[in-house]
Design a protein around this motif. Structure first.
Motif, PDB file in Angstrom:
ATOM      1  N   HIS A 101      16.768 -70.935  10.615  1.00  0.00           N
ATOM      2  CA  HIS A 101      16.597 -71.918   9.544  1.00  0.00           C
ATOM      3  C   HIS A 101      17.549 -71.650   8.391  1.00  0.00           C
ATOM      4  CE1 HIS A 101      14.722 -73.417   5.779  1.00  0.00           C
ATOM      5  NE2 HIS A 101      14.467 -74.478   6.515  1.00  0.00           N
ATOM      6  N   ASP A 102      17.651 -70.395   7.967  1.00  0.00           N
ATOM      7  CA  ASP A 102      18.545 -70.057   6.859  1.00  0.00           C
ATOM      8  C   ASP A 102      20.002 -70.325   7.227  1.00  0.00           C
ATOM      9  OD1 ASP A 102      16.422 -69.338   5.317  1.00  0.00           O
ATOM     10  OD2 ASP A 102      16.656 -67.173   5.605  1.00  0.00           O
ATOM     11  N   THR A 103      20.363 -70.041   8.472  1.00  0.00           N
ATOM     12  CA  THR A 103      21.732 -70.308   8.918  1.00  0.00           C
ATOM     13  C   THR A 103      22.021 -71.802   8.882  1.00  0.00           C
ATOM     14  OG1 THR A 103      21.815 -68.352  10.335  1.00  0.00           O
ATOM     15  CG2 THR A 103      23.334 -70.146  10.855  1.00  0.00           C
ATOM     16  N   MET A 104      21.091 -72.604   9.387  1.00  0.00           N
ATOM     17  CA  MET A 104      21.286 -74.052   9.391  1.00  0.00           C
ATOM     18  C   MET A 104      21.393 -74.600   7.977  1.00  0.00           C
ATOM     19  SD  MET A 104      18.678 -75.168  12.473  1.00  0.00           S
ATOM     20  CE  MET A 104      19.194 -76.888  12.488  1.00  0.00           C
ATOM     21  N   ARG A 105      20.537 -74.106   7.105  1.00  0.00           N
ATOM     22  CA  ARG A 105      20.562 -74.577   5.720  1.00  0.00           C
ATOM     23  C   ARG A 105      21.871 -74.186   5.034  1.00  0.00           C
ATOM     24  NH1 ARG A 105      16.012 -72.301   1.835  1.00  0.00           N
ATOM     25  NH2 ARG A 105      17.165 -70.408   2.366  1.00  0.00           N
ATOM     26  N   THR A 106      22.327 -72.958   5.250  1.00  0.00           N
ATOM     27  CA  THR A 106      23.558 -72.492   4.620  1.00  0.00           C
ATOM     28  C   THR A 106      24.772 -73.252   5.138  1.00  0.00           C
ATOM     29  OG1 THR A 106      22.640 -70.270   4.324  1.00  0.00           O
ATOM     30  CG2 THR A 106      25.034 -70.481   4.244  1.00  0.00           C
ATOM     31  N   VAL A 107      24.860 -73.399   6.460  1.00  0.00           N
ATOM     32  CA  VAL A 107      26.004 -74.073   7.061  1.00  0.00           C
ATOM     33  C   VAL A 107      26.031 -75.547   6.666  1.00  0.00           C
ATOM     34  CG1 VAL A 107      27.021 -74.822   9.255  1.00  0.00           C
ATOM     35  CG2 VAL A 107      26.223 -72.471   8.977  1.00  0.00           C
ATOM     36  N   GLU A 108      24.882 -76.200   6.719  1.00  0.00           N
ATOM     37  CA  GLU A 108      24.847 -77.621   6.356  1.00  0.00           C
ATOM     38  C   GLU A 108      25.246 -77.821   4.899  1.00  0.00           C
ATOM     39  OE1 GLU A 108      22.251 -81.192   7.808  1.00  0.00           O
ATOM     40  OE2 GLU A 108      21.040 -79.950   6.471  1.00  0.00           O
ATOM     41  N   ALA A 109      24.749 -76.964   4.010  1.00  0.00           N
ATOM     42  CA  ALA A 109      25.102 -77.081   2.593  1.00  0.00           C
ATOM     43  C   ALA A 109      26.599 -76.901   2.397  1.00  0.00           C
ATOM     44  CB  ALA A 109      24.325 -76.052   1.777  1.00  0.00           C
ATOM     45  N   ALA A 110      27.201 -75.935   3.114  1.00  0.00           N
ATOM     46  CA  ALA A 110      28.638 -75.684   2.984  1.00  0.00           C
ATOM     47  C   ALA A 110      29.445 -76.868   3.495  1.00  0.00           C
ATOM     48  CB  ALA A 110      29.015 -74.419   3.733  1.00  0.00           C
ATOM     49  N   LEU A 111      29.058 -77.422   4.646  1.00  0.00           N
ATOM     50  CA  LEU A 111      29.798 -78.541   5.221  1.00  0.00           C
ATOM     51  C   LEU A 111      29.686 -79.797   4.369  1.00  0.00           C
ATOM     52  CD1 LEU A 111      28.867 -78.095   8.992  1.00  0.00           C
ATOM     53  CD2 LEU A 111      31.061 -77.587   7.919  1.00  0.00           C
ATOM     54  N   VAL A 112      28.476 -80.102   3.917  1.00  0.00           N
ATOM     55  CA  VAL A 112      28.278 -81.308   3.106  1.00  0.00           C
ATOM     56  C   VAL A 112      28.995 -81.183   1.769  1.00  0.00           C
ATOM     57  CG1 VAL A 112      26.542 -82.678   1.874  1.00  0.00           C
ATOM     58  CG2 VAL A 112      26.119 -81.971   4.227  1.00  0.00           C
ATOM     59  N   ASP A 113      28.898 -80.013   1.139  1.00  0.00           N
ATOM     60  CA  ASP A 113      29.577 -79.811  -0.136  1.00  0.00           C
ATOM     61  C   ASP A 113      31.096 -79.924   0.035  1.00  0.00           C
ATOM     62  OD1 ASP A 113      29.563 -78.821  -3.041  1.00  0.00           O
ATOM     63  OD2 ASP A 113      30.842 -77.336  -2.073  1.00  0.00           O
ATOM     64  N   THR A 114      31.617 -79.367   1.124  1.00  0.00           N
ATOM     65  CA  THR A 114      33.058 -79.463   1.375  1.00  0.00           C
ATOM     66  C   THR A 114      33.470 -80.905   1.615  1.00  0.00           C
ATOM     67  OG1 THR A 114      33.068 -77.249   2.349  1.00  0.00           O
ATOM     68  CG2 THR A 114      34.939 -78.677   2.853  1.00  0.00           C
ATOM     69  N   ALA A 115      32.665 -81.646   2.375  1.00  0.00           N
ATOM     70  CA  ALA A 115      32.966 -83.062   2.606  1.00  0.00           C
ATOM     71  C   ALA A 115      32.946 -83.837   1.292  1.00  0.00           C
ATOM     72  CB  ALA A 115      31.968 -83.656   3.596  1.00  0.00           C
ATOM     73  N   ASP A 116      31.987 -83.540   0.420  1.00  0.00           N
ATOM     74  CA  ASP A 116      31.928 -84.207  -0.888  1.00  0.00           C
ATOM     75  C   ASP A 116      33.207 -83.954  -1.682  1.00  0.00           C
ATOM     76  OD1 ASP A 116      29.427 -85.245  -0.435  1.00  0.00           O
ATOM     77  OD2 ASP A 116      28.357 -83.730  -1.598  1.00  0.00           O
ATOM     78  N   ARG A 117      33.625 -82.689  -1.718  1.00  0.00           N
ATOM     79  CA  ARG A 117      34.803 -82.313  -2.507  1.00  0.00           C
ATOM     80  C   ARG A 117      36.073 -82.955  -1.937  1.00  0.00           C
ATOM     81  NH1 ARG A 117      34.138 -77.565  -5.713  1.00  0.00           N
ATOM     82  NH2 ARG A 117      32.005 -76.765  -5.621  1.00  0.00           N
ATOM     83  N   ILE A 118      36.211 -82.887  -0.617  1.00  0.00           N
ATOM     84  CA  ILE A 118      37.408 -83.452   0.003  1.00  0.00           C
ATOM     85  C   ILE A 118      37.431 -84.972  -0.160  1.00  0.00           C
ATOM     86  CG2 ILE A 118      38.605 -83.794   2.194  1.00  0.00           C
ATOM     87  CD1 ILE A 118      38.934 -81.006   1.038  1.00  0.00           C
ATOM     88  N   ALA A 119      36.278 -85.604   0.008  1.00  0.00           N
ATOM     89  CA  ALA A 119      36.224 -87.066  -0.124  1.00  0.00           C
ATOM     90  C   ALA A 119      36.609 -87.514  -1.525  1.00  0.00           C
ATOM     91  CB  ALA A 119      34.830 -87.572   0.234  1.00  0.00           C
TER      92      ALA A 119
END
Length: 254
Positions: free
Chosen positions: A85-103
């Motif tokens: 669960h912690d891995t999924m939460r950490t990875v998802e937060a990193a990917l979504v935040d990166t997508a937000d920044r790049i977009a």
């Protein structure tokens, strides 16, 4: 630095493995504990036991709550792997935040429709052309806003899989309402992809890892100890000097 094809592939691999994380979420898994030495691996076993005890306490409390309120309906909670669960939460937060920044940096703003105007009958050919052009611009703006290649910084669809695939498209230079990534943006996305995939593969025990321990954890003979395993194999420590071998059970062999 990874090339764009490698980065895109790593992000696609995260999307492919995400359903496996969901499957593993319901069954607490034992972590490999690499990088910590054999003692670190044994410590992860103790941590796993502690987490399982916490799951049991959590479920027992939930069941007692249902017993006190027999009128309550719904599915009873089941234990989940906190590590997954912690891995999924950490990875998802990193990917979504990166997508937000790049977009925010590379995605072109949506085409704006023309301002509202009072409807009126077109009495001349010139007026018909004006209204037809207006209708065309409205439809163009609608289609551009609804373009599925766009990343939305608000609303639904902000998931790990969607973010991974969207970032994969940006890394590979797929067409769309975007400009190409700069070199700095490519490096940033590559770094996130490497770290995220490493976390996913580690928690699913897919990574084949081999690492030497530091001098302070050397063998009594003075030789360097190497810990290796992963990808389904149990970790083993081996002295590169005398050849002694240790498993997680603590059994040594020469």
């Amino acid at each position: 630095m990874n090339d764009t094809r490698t980065t895109a592939h790593q992000l696609q691999q995260i999307a492919r493995l995400w359903p496996d994380l969901h499957d593993a979420l319901g069954t607490p898994a034992v972590g490999p504990g690499f990088g910590l030495g054999l003692r670190g691996y044994l410590a992860t076993l103790d941590q796993h036991d502690a987490e399982q005890a916490e799951y049991d306490r959590w479920q027992a409390a939930a069941l007692r709550a249902l017993e006190r309120s027999p009128d309550q309906l719904g599915a009873r909670p089941v234990p989940i792997s906190l590590r997954v669960h912690d891995t999924m939460r950490t990875v998802e937060a990193a990917l979504v935040d990166t997508a937000d920044r790049i977009a925010r940096s590379v995605q072109r703003a949506a085409i704006q429709p023309p301002p509202p105007a009072r409807a009126a009958a077109a009495r001349t050919r010139a007026e018909r052309l004006v209204w037809e052009d207006r209708a065309r611009r409205i439809e163009q703006a609608r289609q551009d806003s609804a373009d599925t290649r766009r990343w939305h910084t608000v609303g639904a669809g902000r998931t790990a899989i969607r973010a991974a695939l969207w970032l994969s498209g940006r890394a590979s230079g797929s067409s769309g309402p975007f400009r190409p990534l700069s070199e700095a943006e490519q490096r940033h996305v590559a770094t996130v992809a490497v770290g995220a995939l490493s976390r996913v593969e580690t928690v699913l025990d897919l990574a084949d890892v081999r690492r030497e321990l530091t001098a302070e954890h050397s063998c009594p003979c003075g030789g360097t100890i190497e810990v290796y395993g992963g990808a389904g194999a149990q970790p083993v420590a081996r002295c590169k000097g005398c050849g002694a071998i240790w498993s997680e059970a603590g059994v040594a062999a020469a």
